[in-house]
Structures are given as C-alpha cells and as structure tokens.
Design a protein around this motif. Structure first.
Motif, mmCIF file in Angstrom:
data_model
loop_
_atom_site.group_PDB
_atom_site.id
_atom_site.type_symbol
_atom_site.label_atom_id
_atom_site.label_comp_id
_atom_site.label_asym_id
_atom_site.label_seq_id
_atom_site.Cartn_x
_atom_site.Cartn_y
_atom_site.Cartn_z
ATOM 1 N N LYS A 88 4.074 -2.684 3.489
ATOM 2 C CA LYS A 88 4.016 -3.979 2.821
ATOM 3 C C LYS A 88 3.761 -5.055 3.866
ATOM 4 O O LYS A 88 4.317 -5.012 4.956
ATOM 5 N N ASN A 136 3.001 7.438 -0.194
ATOM 6 C CA ASN A 136 3.269 8.530 -1.134
ATOM 7 C C ASN A 136 4.270 8.000 -2.160
ATOM 8 O O ASN A 136 4.462 6.784 -2.260
ATOM 9 N N HIS A 137 4.927 8.863 -2.918
ATOM 10 C CA HIS A 137 5.828 8.389 -3.971
ATOM 11 C C HIS A 137 7.130 7.799 -3.424
ATOM 12 O O HIS A 137 7.864 7.157 -4.153
ATOM 13 N N LYS A 184 0.867 -1.187 0.000
ATOM 14 C CA LYS A 184 0.000 0.000 0.000
ATOM 15 C C LYS A 184 0.902 1.234 0.000
ATOM 16 O O LYS A 184 1.613 1.497 0.963
ATOM 17 N N ASP A 185 0.898 1.982 -1.115
ATOM 18 C CA ASP A 185 1.706 3.189 -1.223
ATOM 19 C C ASP A 185 1.157 4.271 -0.297
ATOM 20 O O ASP A 185 -0.047 4.523 -0.265
ATOM 21 N N TRP A 211 7.324 6.317 0.161
ATOM 22 C CA TRP A 211 7.078 5.362 1.254
ATOM 23 C C TRP A 211 5.895 4.450 0.946
ATOM 24 O O TRP A 211 4.933 4.855 0.305
ATOM 25 N N ALA A 212 5.980 3.213 1.463
ATOM 26 C CA ALA A 212 4.884 2.253 1.310
ATOM 27 C C ALA A 212 4.888 1.295 2.496
ATOM 28 O O ALA A 212 5.914 1.076 3.144
ATOM 29 N N LYS A 240 11.447 4.013 -1.219
ATOM 30 C CA LYS A 240 12.005 4.045 -2.575
ATOM 31 C C LYS A 240 13.136 5.075 -2.604
ATOM 32 O O LYS A 240 12.925 6.237 -2.273
#
Length: 175
Positions: A41, A35-36, A32-33, A38-39, A83
């Motif tokens: 998992k 933002n561009h 689940k992202d 961080w996510a 990311k």
C-alpha cells in the motif's frame, strides 16, 4: 481521514511537560494485492501534528500557561499489509513527511527548522464491507523541530531531542 492526537516527546532534560493536542489527517492511497493475505500500500496524506507545552509560568487565578504548537506535513507512506481475518488488516512501514507550516501559540514560524520527518507508521484497519475504521500510531525517528531550547534562566539545554508521536483514529473507503 480522521482525528490525529499528537504529542512531542522530549529527552529527560526538558524543563516543561507536553500533552496531546488534536489534529487531523486526510489522504488517499493505492493498494496492490500480492496474494490473499499480503498487499503493498502507498499512501499520501496531509497531516496536522502538534502538542501543547505547559510551563511553570503562572498567568491568572493559579493557572499555568499552556502554549499550543501545530505542525502540518505532506506525508508519503509505503506500507505492507497483512490480512488476519476477513475483516482485520494490520499494516506497517516507514514514512516521510515534508513540513509545510509550523505555529507556536498561533504565531506562524516563517524560517522552518528541520522540514523533514522520518517515521514509523503501523496499525489496524477494521473492515465493514468497503468502509473501514483506522487505528494507528506514528513515531518519528528524526528531530521534530531542531530548535535550541533554553531553561528558565535562558541557558541552552544541550542534547535535547524531540520526536513526534501520533495516535490516529479515522475512517476510510476502499474501491
């Protein structure tokens, strides 16, 4: 899915030495992202861990006896992903494993001692479009077996602790 090289580290009083043993892992997860960058998992996987114990007992031709130990777990891992670049994602988080089988020297252990494994899992994903390569490390916080070990004279070794350590190499696919 991929290759998992496992070992068990023991406290310094353990009279034998252990070496890495190959195993595997296979699982699935949901990302689940946030933002561009961080996510969150969540992974669930089947994991085969273990090690080889080498003792001082000589068998034939000067060879020293080596006994394989294999432990299989179903593991749940909530992870945080970050990311870094377009193709590199770092992840880390705790994990919980439920031991479903254990074998020493190909003999199953029916009364499993210490069925639970709490561990840290961290590593990197290298993306090649939707396919990615996995490089990660798992390190247990809990006793891996709970067995009372003895020295060569048969006396119990007090305060001996064992922890699973695993290096994972694999491949995944993100939908």
């Amino acid at each position: 899915m991929g290759l998992q090289m496992g070992n068990t580290s023991y406290s310094k009083d353990y009279p034998y030495f252990t070496t890495f043993k190959s195993g595997f892992f296979l699982g699935t997860g949901i990302v689940k992202d946030i933002n561009h960058e961080w996510a969150l998992k969540t992974d669930i996987q089947f994991s085969q861990k273990g090690h080889k114990i080498t003792g001082t007992k000589k068998i034939t031709f000067g060879l020293i006896e080596t006994i394989p130990a294999t432990r299989r777990y179903v593991e749940f891992m909530p992870l945080l992903e970050r990311k870094w670049k377009e193709k590199i994602v770092a992840f880390a988080g705790p994990g919980y494993g439920f031991k479903i089988s254990e074998k020493f020297s190909d003999s199953p252990i029916y009364d499993l001692i210490n069925r639970h494994d709490l561990f840290f899992h961290g590593g990197l994903h290298f993306y090649l479009d939707k396919t990615y390569l996995i490089l990660s490390l798992k390190r247990s916080f809990t006793e891996s077996d709970g067995i009372i070990y003895t020295n060569e004279e048969g006396n119990p070794i007090d305060g001996l602790l064992s922890r699973n350590v695993n290096v994972l190499f694999g491949m995944g696919f993100r939908i």
